[in-house]
Design an enzyme around this catalytic site. Structure first.
Site, PDB file in Angstrom:
ATOM      1  N   ASP A 171      -0.700   1.641  -4.123  1.00  0.00           N
ATOM      2  CA  ASP A 171      -1.558   0.727  -4.879  1.00  0.00           C
ATOM      3  C   ASP A 171      -2.859   1.369  -5.351  1.00  0.00           C
ATOM      4  O   ASP A 171      -3.754   0.677  -5.843  1.00  0.00           O
ATOM      5  CB  ASP A 171      -1.859  -0.535  -4.063  1.00  0.00           C
ATOM      6  CG  ASP A 171      -2.615  -0.245  -2.782  1.00  0.00           C
ATOM      7  OD1 ASP A 171      -2.450   0.860  -2.226  1.00  0.00           O
ATOM      8  OD2 ASP A 171      -3.385  -1.116  -2.334  1.00  0.00           O
TER       9      ASP A 171
ATOM     10  N   LYS B 153     -11.357   0.482  -1.362  1.00  0.00           N
ATOM     11  CA  LYS B 153     -11.336   1.922  -1.493  1.00  0.00           C
ATOM     12  C   LYS B 153     -10.679   2.274  -2.819  1.00  0.00           C
ATOM     13  O   LYS B 153      -9.920   1.464  -3.363  1.00  0.00           O
ATOM     14  CB  LYS B 153     -10.658   2.569  -0.306  1.00  0.00           C
ATOM     15  CG  LYS B 153      -9.281   2.051   0.032  1.00  0.00           C
ATOM     16  CD  LYS B 153      -8.870   2.602   1.383  1.00  0.00           C
ATOM     17  CE  LYS B 153      -7.440   2.241   1.729  1.00  0.00           C
ATOM     18  NZ  LYS B 153      -7.361   0.956   2.447  1.00  0.00           N
TER      19      LYS B 153
ATOM     20  N   ARG C 148      -5.857   4.787  -1.854  1.00  0.00           N
ATOM     21  CA  ARG C 148      -6.037   5.964  -1.003  1.00  0.00           C
ATOM     22  C   ARG C 148      -6.055   7.240  -1.834  1.00  0.00           C
ATOM     23  O   ARG C 148      -5.559   7.262  -2.954  1.00  0.00           O
ATOM     24  CB  ARG C 148      -4.895   6.076   0.004  1.00  0.00           C
ATOM     25  CG  ARG C 148      -4.832   4.920   0.969  1.00  0.00           C
ATOM     26  CD  ARG C 148      -3.774   5.141   2.012  1.00  0.00           C
ATOM     27  NE  ARG C 148      -3.826   4.081   3.018  1.00  0.00           N
ATOM     28  CZ  ARG C 148      -3.404   4.206   4.261  1.00  0.00           C
ATOM     29  NH1 ARG C 148      -2.864   5.339   4.656  1.00  0.00           N
ATOM     30  NH2 ARG C 148      -3.496   3.207   5.107  1.00  0.00           N
TER      31      ARG C 148
ATOM     32  N   SER D  51       0.807  -1.215   0.000  1.00  0.00           N
ATOM     33  CA  SER D  51       0.000   0.000   0.000  1.00  0.00           C
ATOM     34  C   SER D  51       0.843   1.270   0.000  1.00  0.00           C
ATOM     35  O   SER D  51       1.651   1.475  -0.879  1.00  0.00           O
ATOM     36  CB  SER D  51      -0.943  -0.041   1.201  1.00  0.00           C
ATOM     37  OG  SER D  51      -1.838   1.018   1.123  1.00  0.00           O
ATOM     38  N   HIS D  52       0.684   2.084   1.028  1.00  0.00           N
ATOM     39  CA  HIS D  52       1.341   3.384   1.092  1.00  0.00           C
ATOM     40  C   HIS D  52       2.742   3.279   1.690  1.00  0.00           C
ATOM     41  O   HIS D  52       3.429   4.287   1.823  1.00  0.00           O
ATOM     42  CB  HIS D  52       0.506   4.312   1.965  1.00  0.00           C
ATOM     43  CG  HIS D  52       0.218   3.689   3.297  1.00  0.00           C
ATOM     44  ND1 HIS D  52      -0.680   2.651   3.440  1.00  0.00           N
ATOM     45  CD2 HIS D  52       0.748   3.893   4.513  1.00  0.00           C
ATOM     46  CE1 HIS D  52      -0.695   2.268   4.701  1.00  0.00           C
ATOM     47  NE2 HIS D  52       0.160   2.990   5.381  1.00  0.00           N
TER      48      HIS D  52
END
Ligand code: G16
Length: 542
Positions: A279, A376, A282, A113-114
């Site tokens: 990814d 999301k 967000r 992810s982040h």
């Protein structure tokens, strides 16, 4: 090529966190490590025999190698088809969409992810189920159980595949369908938003900056914003995914997207700014001179979503994670629709979305989404904002001010204490837990505690329960502090302190956030004994 059975040792029960398994990249690169997890996933879902999957990732270091391993393991485990993004790339929301569109049994998404990428940074993998959403706790518990006892995995000894061209190939008996990562996702976006209206907005001189942070949304944003909607070239910056995200931290918040923030708060700022993470799930929303918190963004989108064609019929309900501010609850109440408060983790929205109880969901951690996929979706949020801006003809600042005047403002900030020694973080949580019954009535600085609890969730759809999902302290007058340990860090423990207070629409709506929250920040620190972190203050404030 024959499938071979390789023996292995259990890998010490690596518990998947809020969003799959995340570890240092070198941990994943150990012989058998990734293989153990993937085989545990296949075993936990009663085997891969005859099944179809989607596989892709955010392009970070080890993405390409991991995909080759997964393809060979899927083939050896008897899968019939894997749909994979060209070059191994798929954003998380696009992977969720492909699972749903093609009716596959699930998917494996490679991302941390982040978190930063690179050989000395982070890697991750998560399993999504057939509704396109993250595996619920029942499934992750089975995966975890399997990882503790696994003694072998199956893998084909076929050669690596070339994933550079779109088309269908065969790996042993399994079809490998390589698809363009953007095409189907873009087609979905075109059903939800008024592309003509947004195109007219750009044609009228509206200026935007989208920071893809060298991560996976680059190709999506370039194709959609610049290619289809006519935004000028250069609207998308950092748009080419790189294995180490340009050595950056692909987390779209004011700290890590500082260049974008500086531009948006500088002279001659564009009308609209946005960023997305590693990814692509967000998002960060900024106007000229205004940062919109994720909690406020969810509330503004809930109040305005009907302006976009895909939501013209109105919303069934809105869900938010518990630490997210109550701003969206106020909108739901006014609209007369359901509002739900779930534990942190997108997987908790899945049942509500599947049951048609909610249309929009969001989290303070910069996640916003809807029932169009089961993840999301960063670019979706950006396009919905663009559609709303195009319809209302107001600036981001005016839309936000109008929103606060209508609903009041939930002042909100999250303070993170990162990479703490695990025992210190656990002690702080343990001590808080042991005070819960005695806090009510206590005066702390300018505030008085009205109640405290530890959040538990009873899923209204399947009746499953989740406990210990964050400690909440409520203050008279409506302020709140929440304490929770992150489930996504890869080093030590990260303590998150979520702070919130409310003023109604006639109150002072424009106080600097940390100043507005000063009393609740002090009370939270006092009650929890934050000095034990040994830090002067939080490492990150969002
Ligand atoms: C993941 C989940 C999110 C959740 C976040 C919480 O985000 O998908 O639903 O809000 O973790 O993170 P933490 O436990 O660190 O507070 P992502 O974007 O990392 O996949």
């Amino acid at each position: 090529m024959p499938a071979v059975l390789k023996s292995t040792a259990p890998f010490e029960g690596q518990k998947p966190g809020t969003s799959g398994l995340r570890k240092k990249t070198r941990v994943f690169m150990q012989p058998g490590y990734l293989e153990n997890f993937v085989q545990s996933v296949f075993d936990a879902i009663d085997g891969a025999e005859g099944k179809r999957f989607v596989v892709g990732g955010d392009g970070r270091y080890f993405n390409a190698e991991a995909i080759q391993t997964i393809l060979k393991m899927a083939a050896a485990n008897g899968a019939t088809e894997v749909i994979v993004g060209q070059g191994g790339l798929l954003s998380t929301p696009a992977a969720s969409h492909l699972i749903r569109l093609n009716g596959t049994d699930g998917g494996l998404i490679l991302s941390a992810s982040h978190n930063p990428g690179g050989i000395d940074e982070d890697f991750g993998i998560k399993y999504n189920i057939s509704n396109g959403g993250p595996a619920p706790e029942g499934v992750t518990a089975k995966i975890l159980a399997r990882t503790t006892e696994i003694d072998s995995y199956k893998i084909s000894d076929a050669a690596d595949m070339d994933l550079t061209a779109v088309g269908t190939q065969v790996l042993d008996q399994m079809q490998v369908v390589i698809v363009d990562p953007v095409t189907d996702y873009q087609a979905l976006m075109e059903t939800l938003f008024d592309f003509n209206k947004i195109r007219a907005l750009f044609a009228g001189g509206f200026r935007m900056r989208f920071d893809a942070m060298h991560a996976v949304t680059g190709p999506y944003a370039t194709a959609i914003l610049e290619g289809t909607l006519g935004a000028p070239k250069g609207t998308v910056v950092n748009g080419v995914p790189s294995v180490d995200f340009g050595k950056g931290h692909p987390d779209p918040n004011p700290v890590w997207a500082k260049t974008l923030m500086d531009e948006m708060f500088g002279e001659n700022a564009p009308d609209f700014g946005a960023a997305s993470d590693g990814d692509g799930d967000r998002n960060m929303i900024v106007g000229a001179g205004v940062y919109v918190t994720p909690s406020d963004s969810l509330a503004v989108l809930a109040a305005n979503a009907h302006l976009a064609p895909g939501y013209a019929k109105g919303l069934a309900g809105v869900a938010r994670s518990m630490p997210t501010s109550a701003a969206s609850d106020r909108v739901a109440e006014k609209l007369g629709i359901g509002s739900f408060e779930t534990p942190t983790g997108w997987k908790f929205f899945g049942n509500l979305l599947d049951a048609g109880k909610v249309t929009l969901c969001g989290e303070e951690s910069a996640g916003t989404g809807s029932d169009h996929v089961r993840e999301k979706d960063g670019l979706w949020a950006v396009l919905l904002w663009l559609n709303v801006l195009a319809e209302r003809g107001l600036s981001v600042q005016d839309i936000r001010t109008d929103h606060w005047q209508t609903y009041g403002r939930d002042y909100y900030s999250r303070h993170d204490y990162e990479a703490l020694p695990v025992d210190i973080a656990n002690t702080i949580m343990y001590d808080l837990r042991s005070q819960l019954d005695t806090l009510a009535g206590r005066s702390v600085g300018a505030l008085t505690v009205s109640g405290a609890d530890e959040f538990s969730y009873l899923d209204p759809v399947d009746g499953s329960e989740s406990h210990q999902q964050g400690i909440r302290i409520f203050f008279e007058g409506g302020a709140r502090a929440v304490f929770r340990l992150s489930g996504t860090g890869t080093e030590g423990a990260t303590l998150r302190v979520y702070l919130q207070s409310y003023v109604d629409g006639s109150g002072d709506l424009h106080v600097e956030t940390q100043a507005a929250l000063a009393d609740v920040i002090a009370a939270a620190s006092d009650i929890s004994g934050l000095e034990r972190t040994g830090r002067d203050g939080p490492d990150v404030m969002t």
